[in-house]
Design a protein around this motif. Structure first.
Motif, PDB file in Angstrom:
ATOM      1  N   LEU A  92       7.280   0.375  -8.906  1.00 56.22           N
ATOM      2  CA  LEU A  92       6.349  -0.646  -9.388  1.00 56.22           C
ATOM      3  C   LEU A  92       7.046  -1.996  -9.553  1.00 56.22           C
ATOM      4  O   LEU A  92       6.506  -3.043  -9.155  1.00 56.22           O
ATOM      5  CB  LEU A  92       5.738  -0.200 -10.717  1.00 56.22           C
ATOM      6  CG  LEU A  92       4.788  -1.195 -11.395  1.00 56.22           C
ATOM      7  CD1 LEU A  92       3.579  -1.475 -10.513  1.00 56.22           C
ATOM      8  CD2 LEU A  92       4.348  -0.677 -12.755  1.00 56.22           C
ATOM      9  N   ASP A  93       8.246  -1.990 -10.130  1.00 55.62           N
ATOM     10  CA  ASP A  93       9.008  -3.235 -10.303  1.00 55.62           C
ATOM     11  C   ASP A  93       9.335  -3.868  -8.954  1.00 55.62           C
ATOM     12  O   ASP A  93       9.232  -5.091  -8.780  1.00 55.62           O
ATOM     13  CB  ASP A  93      10.304  -2.952 -11.068  1.00 55.62           C
ATOM     14  CG  ASP A  93      10.048  -2.419 -12.470  1.00 55.62           C
ATOM     15  OD1 ASP A  93       8.954  -2.668 -13.008  1.00 55.62           O
ATOM     16  OD2 ASP A  93      10.943  -1.742 -13.015  1.00 55.62           O
ATOM     17  N   ASP A  94       9.725  -3.031  -7.998  1.00 52.81           N
ATOM     18  CA  ASP A  94      10.025  -3.522  -6.658  1.00 52.81           C
ATOM     19  C   ASP A  94       8.780  -4.117  -6.001  1.00 52.81           C
ATOM     20  O   ASP A  94       8.855  -5.138  -5.308  1.00 52.81           O
ATOM     21  CB  ASP A  94      10.581  -2.371  -5.818  1.00 52.81           C
ATOM     22  CG  ASP A  94      10.844  -2.776  -4.378  1.00 52.81           C
ATOM     23  OD1 ASP A  94      11.674  -3.668  -4.151  1.00 52.81           O
ATOM     24  OD2 ASP A  94      10.195  -2.205  -3.485  1.00 52.81           O
ATOM     25  N   SER A  95       7.613  -3.509  -6.244  1.00 56.05           N
ATOM     26  CA  SER A  95       6.365  -4.017  -5.679  1.00 56.05           C
ATOM     27  C   SER A  95       6.027  -5.393  -6.237  1.00 56.05           C
ATOM     28  O   SER A  95       5.543  -6.272  -5.514  1.00 56.05           O
ATOM     29  CB  SER A  95       5.220  -3.043  -5.990  1.00 56.05           C
ATOM     30  OG  SER A  95       5.481  -1.772  -5.452  1.00 56.05           O
ATOM     31  N   LEU A  96       6.269  -5.591  -7.532  1.00 54.31           N
ATOM     32  CA  LEU A  96       5.983  -6.884  -8.151  1.00 54.31           C
ATOM     33  C   LEU A  96       6.863  -7.985  -7.564  1.00 54.31           C
ATOM     34  O   LEU A  96       6.386  -9.089  -7.262  1.00 54.31           O
ATOM     35  CB  LEU A  96       6.178  -6.785  -9.662  1.00 54.31           C
ATOM     36  CG  LEU A  96       5.788  -8.012 -10.486  1.00 54.31           C
ATOM     37  CD1 LEU A  96       4.317  -8.348 -10.318  1.00 54.31           C
ATOM     38  CD2 LEU A  96       6.109  -7.792 -11.960  1.00 54.31           C
ATOM     39  N   THR A 116       0.831  -1.206   0.000  1.00 52.58           N
ATOM     40  CA  THR A 116       0.000   0.000   0.000  1.00 52.58           C
ATOM     41  C   THR A 116       0.866   1.256   0.000  1.00 52.58           C
ATOM     42  O   THR A 116       0.575   2.228  -0.715  1.00 52.58           O
ATOM     43  CB  THR A 116      -0.927   0.009   1.228  1.00 52.58           C
ATOM     44  OG1 THR A 116      -1.740  -1.165   1.218  1.00 52.58           O
ATOM     45  CG2 THR A 116      -1.824   1.241   1.222  1.00 52.58           C
ATOM     46  N   TRP A 117       1.938   1.253   0.803  1.00 56.27           N
ATOM     47  CA  TRP A 117       2.833   2.402   0.850  1.00 56.27           C
ATOM     48  C   TRP A 117       3.496   2.638  -0.507  1.00 56.27           C
ATOM     49  O   TRP A 117       3.615   3.782  -0.957  1.00 56.27           O
ATOM     50  CB  TRP A 117       3.897   2.201   1.926  1.00 56.27           C
ATOM     51  CG  TRP A 117       4.998   3.218   1.914  1.00 56.27           C
ATOM     52  CD1 TRP A 117       6.325   2.996   1.765  1.00 56.27           C
ATOM     53  CD2 TRP A 117       4.851   4.636   2.059  1.00 56.27           C
ATOM     54  NE1 TRP A 117       7.036   4.158   1.794  1.00 56.27           N
ATOM     55  CE2 TRP A 117       6.153   5.195   1.982  1.00 56.27           C
ATOM     56  CE3 TRP A 117       3.756   5.480   2.252  1.00 56.27           C
ATOM     57  CZ2 TRP A 117       6.384   6.563   2.076  1.00 56.27           C
ATOM     58  CZ3 TRP A 117       3.986   6.851   2.338  1.00 56.27           C
ATOM     59  CH2 TRP A 117       5.295   7.376   2.261  1.00 56.27           C
ATOM     60  N   ARG A 118       3.879   1.561  -1.193  1.00 55.35           N
ATOM     61  CA  ARG A 118       4.444   1.714  -2.535  1.00 55.35           C
ATOM     62  C   ARG A 118       3.399   2.283  -3.510  1.00 55.35           C
ATOM     63  O   ARG A 118       3.730   3.098  -4.378  1.00 55.35           O
ATOM     64  CB  ARG A 118       4.974   0.378  -3.042  1.00 55.35           C
ATOM     65  CG  ARG A 118       6.260  -0.085  -2.359  1.00 55.35           C
ATOM     66  CD  ARG A 118       6.632  -1.503  -2.783  1.00 55.35           C
ATOM     67  NE  ARG A 118       7.930  -1.905  -2.288  1.00 55.35           N
ATOM     68  CZ  ARG A 118       8.158  -2.442  -1.108  1.00 55.35           C
ATOM     69  NH1 ARG A 118       7.137  -2.613  -0.272  1.00 55.35           N
ATOM     70  NH2 ARG A 118       9.379  -2.798  -0.737  1.00 55.35           N
ATOM     71  N   GLY A 119       2.154   1.830  -3.350  1.00 51.65           N
ATOM     72  CA  GLY A 119       1.089   2.366  -4.198  1.00 51.65           C
ATOM     73  C   GLY A 119       0.870   3.854  -3.982  1.00 51.65           C
ATOM     74  O   GLY A 119       0.649   4.608  -4.938  1.00 51.65           O
TER      75      GLY A 119
END
Length: 435
Positions: free
Chosen positions: A261-265, A206-209
């Motif tokens: 985004l890449d890190d979140s994936l 959520t924080w990354r979003g």
């Protein structure tokens, strides 16, 4: 709705977002005892194949062919020769693909298909994984597959031995982007017991979003400001500085968004954080540290922190193995890896000169400046100089073409790298006299 439309219609972001539910599904299945290690490798490999075909279409062959050849080389060559052979094959293949892009852009004067750009970007990431794997084999961190393959009698056993390599080279969370993951870390994450598989931190996702949404809003605002002003070819005198800074800001915000985004994936699939780290192995680091990048007054530190996993890969691959001019060789190889467009060659070589000047300037300042007001002024001036030089380099690299490079070099912005070039000459001459 403007920022939503701008973000989600970006091709790479669209496919990364489409892969997100499958990353969560993989993480969930790994927590089940019935999901075997072989099934995990197959899931990651199949997901990479499907994602490559969906995102690249027929250009997915540009990824599949070198991956297949790399596994063949790893399975047939000895530990001491595998790195040299895989390196020259992979960089040769990537260079041929970039030459195809040059032919389409500069000779035919036609815009290449978007799928071709995605394939080239993915191929550059594949080169990182290929060379990282071959270096690990040469250094003895990973056991070479050639010996075990020769002892296998059946085709199924050989495929079983090479499955981790295929899966590592093509696993879908890192196919289109993301920090470089070593083979050791990848294998440790996939093969860990179901009971110790980490649960998904929805707070971290959520924080990354929230970060992505905030960066996209900033990018929309900055894009409107850039669109309302004059371009680099129309600006006059000091206005060119603002145009360069704001345009480079757009590029940086785009990079920051994609890296998060890449890190979140990867995090959603269970490859982020400290998961799978073994003793003696460098831990996982995300590609972006926005605070350091935006506050540092040292160009050398910016170079180490910009796209951090790639910077660490370049240091291991080139810098540590260079006997003379390691900084120049590292940036020259980076220009080769990026495609050798005129703007890229000039930009990376300029960056290397700026890093050398940065070392001498700060070493001289540490000895010469003692009072804190002067140090504060010095830090403010070098911070501004660092940000403007990086903006200059970024416009050269992103512009790529000779015409774009000519407009940049003829603008007032060339004053900033010019100042550091003069200081480099004077301080190098002074250091030579002292020695």
């Amino acid at each position: 709705m403007d920022w939503l439309r701008l973000f989600f219609l970006h091709p790479v972001s669209l496919y990364q977002g489409a892969a997100f539910p499958f990353a969560l599904l993989f993480n969930y299945l790994c927590g089940m005892d019935s999901f075997s290690t072989r099934a995990r490798y197959l899931f990651l490999l199949a997901g990479g194949g499907v994602l490559a075909v969906a995102a690249m279409g027929p250009y997915a062959l540009l990824i599949f062919i070198p991956a297949l050849c790399t596994v063949a080389l790893v399975s047939s060559c000895g530990p001491q020769e595998v790195h040299r052979l895989t390196f020259f094959f992979q960089m040769g293949w990537q260079t041929l693909c970039h030459l195809g892009l040059h032919y389409t852009e500069y000779y035919l004067q036609e815009p290449p298909p978007v799928r071709f750009y995605i394939a080239l970007s993915s191929l550059m990431l594949l080169t990182q994984r290929v060379t990282s794997l071959s270096l690990d084999i040469r250094e003895g961190k990973v056991e070479a597959a050639s010996g075990s393959i020769r002892n296998r009698s059946s085709l199924s056993e050989c495929l079983s031995e090479t499955l981790p390599y295929f899966s590592y080279l093509l696993f879908f969370p890192a196919l289109l982007g993301g920090p470089l993951c070593s083979f050791q870390r990848f294998q440790a994450c996939v093969e860990r017991p179901s009971s110790s598989y980490p649960s998904i931190s929805f707070w971290a996702l959520t924080w990354r979003g929230v970060q992505i949404a905030g960066l996209e809003c900033l990018r929309v605002v900055l894009r409107r400001a850039v669109s309302a002003g004059a371009g680099l070819e129309e600006c006059q005198q000091l206005e060119c500085i603002y145009v360069m800074w704001s345009t480079a800001g757009l590029f940086k915000l785009t990079y920051y968004t994609h890296w998060i985004l890449d890190d979140s994936l990867l995090h959603a699939a269970g490859f982020g954080s400290e998961a799978g780290q073994r003793s003696g192995e460098e831990g996982y680091i995300p590609d972006v540290d926005m605070w350091t990048l935006e506050t540092t007054h040292r160009i050398s530190l910016f170079a180490r922190q910009w796209n951090r996993s790639t910077a660490r890969w370049l240091r291991r691959l080139v810098f540590q193995n260079s006997r003379r001019w390691p900084v120049l060789q590292t940036f020259a190889f980076s220009a080769w890896w990026h495609g050798l467009h005129p703007g890229q060659v000039f930009g990376f070589l300029c960056w290397s000169v700026m890093v050398e000047a940065d070392y001498l300037i700060h070493a001289f300042a540490n000895v010469s400046i003692s009072s804190w007001p002067l140090r504060l002024l010095y830090r403010a001036l070098t911070w501004a100089q660092t940000q403007l030089i990086i903006a200059y380099v970024m416009l050269a690299v992103e512009g790529r073409s000779l015409s774009s490079l000519g407009r940049l070099c003829c603008s007032y912005n060339s004053i900033f790298p010019g100042v550091y070039c003069v200081l480099l000459f004077l301080l190098a001459k002074r250091k030579q006299k002292c020695n």
